[in-house]
Write an enzyme that holds these catalytic residues in place. Structure first.
Site, PDB file in Angstrom:
ATOM      1  N   GLN A 106      29.430  35.935  37.831  1.00  0.00           N
ATOM      2  CA  GLN A 106      29.276  36.994  38.830  1.00  0.00           C
ATOM      3  C   GLN A 106      28.779  36.353  40.126  1.00  0.00           C
ATOM      4  O   GLN A 106      27.671  35.805  40.178  1.00  0.00           O
ATOM      5  CB  GLN A 106      28.292  38.066  38.365  1.00  0.00           C
ATOM      6  CG  GLN A 106      28.301  39.249  39.328  1.00  0.00           C
ATOM      7  CD  GLN A 106      27.176  40.232  39.087  1.00  0.00           C
ATOM      8  OE1 GLN A 106      26.002  39.869  39.158  1.00  0.00           O
ATOM      9  NE2 GLN A 106      27.529  41.478  38.808  1.00  0.00           N
ATOM     10  N   TYR A 178      23.040  45.163  47.188  1.00  0.00           N
ATOM     11  CA  TYR A 178      23.032  43.770  47.619  1.00  0.00           C
ATOM     12  C   TYR A 178      24.008  43.578  48.789  1.00  0.00           C
ATOM     13  O   TYR A 178      24.533  44.549  49.316  1.00  0.00           O
ATOM     14  CB  TYR A 178      23.314  42.846  46.431  1.00  0.00           C
ATOM     15  CG  TYR A 178      22.238  42.932  45.372  1.00  0.00           C
ATOM     16  CD1 TYR A 178      20.924  42.555  45.662  1.00  0.00           C
ATOM     17  CD2 TYR A 178      22.499  43.430  44.097  1.00  0.00           C
ATOM     18  CE1 TYR A 178      19.914  42.663  44.722  1.00  0.00           C
ATOM     19  CE2 TYR A 178      21.497  43.540  43.140  1.00  0.00           C
ATOM     20  CZ  TYR A 178      20.203  43.160  43.457  1.00  0.00           C
ATOM     21  OH  TYR A 178      19.210  43.270  42.530  1.00  0.00           O
ATOM     22  N   ARG A 226      32.739  44.550  41.163  1.00  0.00           N
ATOM     23  CA  ARG A 226      31.734  45.507  40.696  1.00  0.00           C
ATOM     24  C   ARG A 226      31.202  46.322  41.868  1.00  0.00           C
ATOM     25  O   ARG A 226      30.837  45.767  42.907  1.00  0.00           O
ATOM     26  CB  ARG A 226      30.565  44.778  40.021  1.00  0.00           C
ATOM     27  CG  ARG A 226      29.677  45.744  39.243  1.00  0.00           C
ATOM     28  CD  ARG A 226      28.539  45.040  38.521  1.00  0.00           C
ATOM     29  NE  ARG A 226      28.254  45.714  37.256  1.00  0.00           N
ATOM     30  CZ  ARG A 226      27.055  45.753  36.671  1.00  0.00           C
ATOM     31  NH1 ARG A 226      26.025  45.146  37.216  1.00  0.00           N
ATOM     32  NH2 ARG A 226      26.893  46.388  35.530  1.00  0.00           N
ATOM     33  N   GLY A 333      24.552  46.029  28.261  1.00  0.00           N
ATOM     34  CA  GLY A 333      23.507  45.242  28.898  1.00  0.00           C
ATOM     35  C   GLY A 333      22.346  44.974  27.980  1.00  0.00           C
ATOM     36  O   GLY A 333      22.344  44.031  27.188  1.00  0.00           O
ATOM     37  N   ARG A 334      21.334  45.856  28.034  1.00  0.00           N
ATOM     38  CA  ARG A 334      20.087  45.585  27.313  1.00  0.00           C
ATOM     39  C   ARG A 334      20.266  45.390  25.816  1.00  0.00           C
ATOM     40  O   ARG A 334      19.578  44.569  25.209  1.00  0.00           O
ATOM     41  CB  ARG A 334      19.095  46.724  27.560  1.00  0.00           C
ATOM     42  CG  ARG A 334      18.539  46.743  28.968  1.00  0.00           C
ATOM     43  CD  ARG A 334      17.807  48.040  29.251  1.00  0.00           C
ATOM     44  NE  ARG A 334      18.695  49.176  29.097  1.00  0.00           N
ATOM     45  CZ  ARG A 334      18.284  50.425  28.885  1.00  0.00           C
ATOM     46  NH1 ARG A 334      17.000  50.683  28.792  1.00  0.00           N
ATOM     47  NH2 ARG A 334      19.158  51.398  28.777  1.00  0.00           N
TER      48      ARG A 334
END
Length: 366
Positions: A106, A178, A226, A333-334
């Site tokens: 990424q 971002y 993304r 994810g987690r």
């Protein structure tokens, strides 16, 4: 509770013109900060390899900084430039491929979320389209056109390196407030040149990045993009308010060469617009015609932006949406951060073995 029969759609193969995967699972990119001196080491390589060994369809690495002095904030966040870091990433690719996996880096720049004095380059100031923080505070001057163009080339260079190192795709991080998302968002982009204007005009920076990356990697190499509505400082933020606006937002990115969209939401089951059950990924697939990855608290009963902890939960709603072809791939994810075997356990129906997430998991590489 989830069983093997009901999870079948998760384990169907995925085939597109540029990317073929053994199943529909993706390891979501998660910032870990275990790369000493910004260089991924053998422990990082082993961390990704464990997911490949346990049948994750596609691994997307944590965000890794492009070649710009202010791209990351932290001495242990990996970067994607310089001989040492790229050698480290080459080792990651080797380990993942040896285990039969596929992997994409990424590519990331944190933009104005960086603070002055942050490592690794303490003297580097945060940069953004208009020099504004996510809260609208003036921190720095706006980037000049030449500086923006240099950033575009830095993404392209990273894309070329990713292909050279043997990665299977790249993901461009345009979400969560971002740098690229700061160009998308009206609160942080007040420019009146070609990189500003309405929400279509504000896609220009991303469009040029995708085009430049495509130039470097060729036609057959997959580019994943993304994006999100929400920002780290504002979970209710919106880039677009209607499906019509979303279509106008996506169109320039599709034309620039995006092969797949990774649509980041906090809860994958929530509808994006009134009058339809489709989530952001579902709408993006419908409007763009491109394959999509959905993400957001998969397999857990707590939202990922609350890192206090979450229990395992069933996957029925997810499987229903996959079965209806609302999206193509699902990023975890987690659950995968905590448990490298999560995908294999789901496939084998070992639901009693699934681990709950706790925030202590962030302190080590499982």
């Amino acid at each position: 509770m989830t069983n093997q029969t009901t999870t079948k759609p998760i384990f169907e193969t995925f085939t597109s013109d540029k990317l073929n995967l053994p199943n529909r699972t993706v390891m979501a990119p998660m910032t870990r900060g275990f790369s000493p001196g910004n260089v991924p080491d053998e422990e990082v390589a082993a961390y990704y390899r464990r997911r490949a060994e346990n049948d994750v369809g596609l691994i997307i690495t944590e965000g890794t900084g492009i070649d710009h002095p202010a791209s990351v904030s932290g001495a242990n966040i990996p970067v994607f430039h310089g001989e040492q870091a790229l050698n480290g990433w080459a080792e990651v690719v080797k380990e993942v491929h040896e285990a039969g996996g596929k992997i994409a880096p990424q590519l990331w720049h944190v933009g104005m979320t960086r603070s002055k004095g942050d490592l690794p380059n303490e003297e580097a100031s945060p940069v953004g389209p208009s020099g504004l923080s996510l809260d609208g505070e003036k921190v720095n001057e706006a980037l000049s056109t030449e500086e923006v163009e240099a950033l575009v080339e830095a993404y392209a260079k990273a894309a070329a390196d990713a292909k050279r190192l043997g990665f299977d795709a790249i993901e461009i991080h345009g979400a969560h407030g971002y740098l690229i998302d700061q160009f998308f968002w009206e609160n942080t982009n007040k420019r009146n040149d070609r990189y500003g204007g309405d929400f279509v005009g504000r896609t220009q920076f991303a469009v040029e990045i995708v085009e430049a990356c495509r130039r470097e990697v060729g036609e057959d190499f997959p580019i994943i993009f993304r994006f999100s509505q929400w920002k780290m400082n504002d979970f209710q933020a919106k880039l677009v308010n209607t499906s019509e606006e979303l279509e106008q937002f996506l169109q320039p990115l599709v034309e620039a060469g995006v092969d797949m969209f990774h649509c980041s939401t906090r809860r994958f089951w929530e509808p994006e617009f009134e009058g339809s059950d489709l989530n952001l990924a579902g709408w993006t697939k419908k409007l763009s015609g491109k394959p999509v990855i959905s993400v957001g608290s998969v397999g857990l009963d707590g939202v990922f932006t609350d890192f206090s902890g979450a229990g395992a939960t069933n996957l029925d709603g997810l499987v229903d949406k996959l079965d209806r072809d609302e999206f193509d791939l699902v990023a975890i994810g987690r659950s995968l951060l905590m448990d490298p075997e999560w995908v294999k356990k789901i496939q084998e129906g070992r639901v009693d073995d699934l681990l709950a997430f706790n925030k202590e998991a962030l302190q080590k590489l499982y």
